[in-house]
Design a protein around this motif. Sequence first.
Motif, PDB file in Angstrom:
ATOM      1  N   PRO A 124       0.799  -1.232   0.000  1.00 41.06           N
ATOM      2  CA  PRO A 124       0.000   0.000   0.000  1.00 41.06           C
ATOM      3  C   PRO A 124       0.829   1.278   0.000  1.00 41.06           C
ATOM      4  CG  PRO A 124      -0.070  -1.086   2.154  1.00 41.06           C
ATOM      5  CD  PRO A 124       0.581  -2.047   1.209  1.00 41.06           C
ATOM      6  N   SER A 125       2.117   1.202   0.307  1.00 45.47           N
ATOM      7  CA  SER A 125       2.962   2.403   0.301  1.00 45.47           C
ATOM      8  C   SER A 125       3.502   2.720  -1.090  1.00 45.47           C
ATOM      9  CB  SER A 125       4.139   2.233   1.274  1.00 45.47           C
ATOM     10  OG  SER A 125       3.663   2.115   2.600  1.00 45.47           O
ATOM     11  N   THR A 126       3.264   1.837  -2.056  1.00 43.62           N
ATOM     12  CA  THR A 126       3.765   2.032  -3.418  1.00 43.62           C
ATOM     13  C   THR A 126       2.795   2.899  -4.217  1.00 43.62           C
ATOM     14  OG1 THR A 126       4.844  -0.136  -3.374  1.00 43.62           O
ATOM     15  CG2 THR A 126       4.503   0.889  -5.544  1.00 43.62           C
ATOM     16  N   SER A 127       3.338   3.828  -4.982  1.00 42.07           N
ATOM     17  CA  SER A 127       2.532   4.655  -5.895  1.00 42.07           C
ATOM     18  C   SER A 127       2.850   4.250  -7.325  1.00 42.07           C
ATOM     19  CB  SER A 127       2.830   6.143  -5.686  1.00 42.07           C
ATOM     20  OG  SER A 127       2.474   6.546  -4.388  1.00 42.07           O
ATOM     21  N   PHE A 128       1.828   4.264  -8.167  1.00 38.85           N
ATOM     22  CA  PHE A 128       2.009   3.888  -9.567  1.00 38.85           C
ATOM     23  C   PHE A 128       1.589   5.055 -10.458  1.00 38.85           C
ATOM     24  CE2 PHE A 128       1.306  -0.022  -7.229  1.00 38.85           C
ATOM     25  CZ  PHE A 128       2.282  -0.878  -7.734  1.00 38.85           C
ATOM     26  N   LEU A 129       2.464   5.394 -11.407  1.00 37.86           N
ATOM     27  CA  LEU A 129       2.157   6.415 -12.397  1.00 37.86           C
ATOM     28  C   LEU A 129       2.036   5.706 -13.751  1.00 37.86           C
ATOM     29  CD1 LEU A 129       1.817   9.377 -13.275  1.00 37.86           C
ATOM     30  CD2 LEU A 129       4.305   9.504 -13.500  1.00 37.86           C
ATOM     31  N   VAL A 130       0.861   5.795 -14.353  1.00 39.81           N
ATOM     32  CA  VAL A 130       0.589   5.060 -15.585  1.00 39.81           C
ATOM     33  C   VAL A 130       0.178   6.044 -16.674  1.00 39.81           C
ATOM     34  CG1 VAL A 130      -0.804   3.251 -16.668  1.00 39.81           C
ATOM     35  CG2 VAL A 130      -0.201   3.079 -14.233  1.00 39.81           C
ATOM     36  N   THR A 131       0.861   5.991 -17.815  1.00 43.31           N
ATOM     37  CA  THR A 131       0.402   6.768 -18.966  1.00 43.31           C
ATOM     38  C   THR A 131      -0.370   5.822 -19.880  1.00 43.31           C
ATOM     39  OG1 THR A 131       2.335   6.385 -20.377  1.00 43.31           O
ATOM     40  CG2 THR A 131       2.452   8.212 -18.813  1.00 43.31           C
ATOM     41  N   SER A 132      -1.547   6.262 -20.288  1.00 45.67           N
ATOM     42  CA  SER A 132      -2.426   5.404 -21.079  1.00 45.67           C
ATOM     43  C   SER A 132      -3.443   6.267 -21.797  1.00 45.67           C
ATOM     44  CB  SER A 132      -3.144   4.401 -20.163  1.00 45.67           C
ATOM     45  OG  SER A 132      -4.131   3.675 -20.870  1.00 45.67           O
ATOM     46  N   ARG A 133      -3.984   5.753 -22.898  1.00 46.63           N
ATOM     47  CA  ARG A 133      -5.038   6.459 -23.621  1.00 46.63           C
ATOM     48  C   ARG A 133      -6.416   6.112 -23.077  1.00 46.63           C
ATOM     49  NH1 ARG A 133      -2.512   5.002 -29.545  1.00 46.63           N
ATOM     50  NH2 ARG A 133      -0.729   6.399 -29.456  1.00 46.63           N
ATOM     51  N   ARG A 134      -6.457   5.349 -21.995  1.00 47.67           N
ATOM     52  CA  ARG A 134      -7.733   4.988 -21.373  1.00 47.67           C
ATOM     53  C   ARG A 134      -7.526   4.797 -19.875  1.00 47.67           C
ATOM     54  NH1 ARG A 134      -8.807  -1.152 -23.448  1.00 47.67           N
ATOM     55  NH2 ARG A 134     -10.356  -1.064 -21.785  1.00 47.67           N
ATOM     56  N   PRO A 135      -8.507   5.136 -19.059  1.00 50.04           N
ATOM     57  CA  PRO A 135      -8.378   4.907 -17.619  1.00 50.04           C
ATOM     58  C   PRO A 135      -8.328   3.405 -17.319  1.00 50.04           C
ATOM     59  CG  PRO A 135     -10.177   6.436 -18.111  1.00 50.04           C
ATOM     60  CD  PRO A 135      -9.770   5.816 -19.401  1.00 50.04           C
ATOM     61  N   LEU A 136      -7.752   3.052 -16.167  1.00 51.19           N
ATOM     62  CA  LEU A 136      -7.665   1.645 -15.764  1.00 51.19           C
ATOM     63  C   LEU A 136      -8.845   1.219 -14.909  1.00 51.19           C
ATOM     64  CD1 LEU A 136      -3.865   1.383 -14.884  1.00 51.19           C
ATOM     65  CD2 LEU A 136      -4.998   0.970 -17.062  1.00 51.19           C
ATOM     66  N   HIS A 137      -9.503   2.168 -14.271  1.00 48.04           N
ATOM     67  CA  HIS A 137     -10.663   1.898 -13.414  1.00 48.04           C
ATOM     68  C   HIS A 137     -10.291   0.972 -12.249  1.00 48.04           C
ATOM     69  CE1 HIS A 137     -13.170   3.976 -16.293  1.00 48.04           C
ATOM     70  NE2 HIS A 137     -12.790   3.161 -17.252  1.00 48.04           N
ATOM     71  N   VAL A 138      -9.213   1.340 -11.568  1.00 46.84           N
ATOM     72  CA  VAL A 138      -8.834   0.625 -10.351  1.00 46.84           C
ATOM     73  C   VAL A 138      -9.205   1.500  -9.161  1.00 46.84           C
ATOM     74  CG1 VAL A 138      -6.968  -0.626 -11.480  1.00 46.84           C
ATOM     75  CG2 VAL A 138      -6.489   1.577 -10.417  1.00 46.84           C
ATOM     76  N   PRO A 139      -9.376   0.909  -7.968  1.00 44.91           N
ATOM     77  CA  PRO A 139      -9.744   1.704  -6.785  1.00 44.91           C
ATOM     78  C   PRO A 139      -8.732   2.819  -6.516  1.00 44.91           C
ATOM     79  CG  PRO A 139     -10.015  -0.642  -6.349  1.00 44.91           C
ATOM     80  CD  PRO A 139      -9.323  -0.539  -7.673  1.00 44.91           C
ATOM     81  N   ASP A 140      -9.240   3.969  -6.146  1.00 44.90           N
ATOM     82  CA  ASP A 140      -8.431   5.151  -5.796  1.00 44.90           C
ATOM     83  C   ASP A 140      -7.643   5.713  -6.974  1.00 44.90           C
ATOM     84  OD1 ASP A 140      -9.260   5.006  -3.106  1.00 44.90           O
ATOM     85  OD2 ASP A 140      -7.717   3.511  -2.671  1.00 44.90           O
ATOM     86  N   GLU A 141      -8.003   5.328  -8.193  1.00 46.38           N
ATOM     87  CA  GLU A 141      -7.332   5.881  -9.375  1.00 46.38           C
ATOM     88  C   GLU A 141      -7.648   7.361  -9.515  1.00 46.38           C
ATOM     89  OE1 GLU A 141      -6.985   4.921 -14.175  1.00 46.38           O
ATOM     90  OE2 GLU A 141      -8.775   4.315 -13.069  1.00 46.38           O
ATOM     91  N   GLN A 142      -6.636   8.164  -9.765  1.00 46.41           N
ATOM     92  CA  GLN A 142      -6.809   9.586 -10.032  1.00 46.41           C
ATOM     93  C   GLN A 142      -6.391   9.858 -11.476  1.00 46.41           C
ATOM     94  OE1 GLN A 142      -5.088  12.205  -7.091  1.00 46.41           O
ATOM     95  NE2 GLN A 142      -5.416  10.730  -5.437  1.00 46.41           N
TER      96      GLN A 142
END
Length: 394
Positions: free
Chosen positions: A38-56
Motif C-alpha cells: 500500500p505504500s507504493t505509488s504507480f504512475l501510468v500513462t495510457s489512452r484509457r483509464p484503468l478503473h482501479v480503486p483510488d485511481e486519479q
Amino acid sequence: RVGWALAGRGRILVLFDKAEHVAQELAELLHAWLAQAPSTSFLVTSRRPLHVPDEQVVRLGPLSEEEGVRLFEARAAAVQARSGLAEADVAVVARIVQEVDGIPLAVELAAARMALLSPSEILERLAQRFRLLRSSRSSPAGSTLEGAIRGCWDMLEPHERDALWQCTIFRGSFGLDAAEGILDLERHEAAPWTLDVLETLRDRSMLAVDGPAGGQGKVRFRLLQSIRAFAEVHGKEESDRSLLAERHAAWYLEWGSRLTERAERAGTPELLRAMQLEVENFCAVHENRELVGLENSLRALCLRVGVRRFSRPLQSWAERVWEGVRSLDSTVAPSVAVRLHRLLADARDLAGEMEASASFRSTAIELARAAGESRQECRALCELARALGELGRV
C-alpha cells in the motif's frame, strides 16, 4: 512475488508507459500489488483509464498555441542549420499547430519536415496529413500520426467505431441532445446508451469534451480534425452517409426552427447563444445540399443567416442568400422563399440600401400572402413599415 518485493522497498514510485494495450491485465495486477504494497505509488500513462480503486485520472489536453510553436521550433532546429524561426514564419507555425489540434506527436512530425519544406509548404500539405505526418530519419522510427490514431481505433468495439464515424457529420462542437437525436446504433445488438458510448470515446481519447464555462450551460463534444479525417476514411459506405446527413438535417432544422420562433418573439441572450453554438452545424446542413435536398439546404441557410440577423454583421452572407433566392423552384416550400427574401432585405438594410430592402420585403409579403403564411406576412409588413419609415414615406 512482485507485490511482496515492492512492499519491502517502502515508499517508491513505479512508472508504466503506454499501458493502453494491456490496460485490463495491468488493472488486475495493480489491484493485487496495491493490496500487498500500500505504500507504493504507480504512475501510468495510457489512452484509457484503468478503473482501479483510488485511481486519479489526469487528462492531458492539447498543447496551447505558444507551447506548440516552442515545440515545433525546438524540433525544427534539429533538422536545419539555422536555429529559431523567422518572424514571418511564427504565425504560419501557429496555424500548423492549430490545424494538427495541438497534438505533440503531430507537431514534432511536422517540424521534422523542415529539412526540406518551409512552414508555408508544410501548412499547404496538411490536406494530406497522414502522408505528411509520418516518421523520417529525424523522427522516432515508426512514428506516424495515422498509426497513433489507429492504435486507439483498434481498441474500440464495433458500435463505438460506428458512433465515432457518425460523429463526423457534426461540424464544430455538438451537444448531448443532438447526439442522442442523430446517432443511430440500433444495428448493433445490445449497444449501450448513447451517453455511455460518448463517455467511452472520451475515455479512449477519441472525443474531446469542453466543459461549460464557470459551470454554467451544458457540456459540448467535438472531434479533433485528425481523428475526424481518420474516421471518415475508415467509416461506412456513401449510402449510410446519406441517411446520416438526413438525420442530422432533420434534427437541426427542427431544433433551429423552434428556437428561431422563440428568438423572434423575445430574443433573450440565452437563446441567441444557443443558436450561435450551432452555426457550424447549420452550415453543414446547407452545404450537404446533394444529400439533404434543396429545400432543407435553404432552410439551413435561413437559420445560419438568421443568427447573424440578431447578432450582426450579415453583409458577408448576402451573396449566398441571393444565390439561394435564385435557386428557388416549385419544390421549395413558400415559407422558405419568404424567409430568404426577408433575410436579403435585412442585408440591404445594413448596407444602407433602403429602396432595395423595401422591394424585397414587398416580395416577401406577396409570397407569404399567396401561401397563406399569415405570421410571416405580419412580420414582413412590420419590417416594411420600418423600412418605409427610414425612407420618409410613412
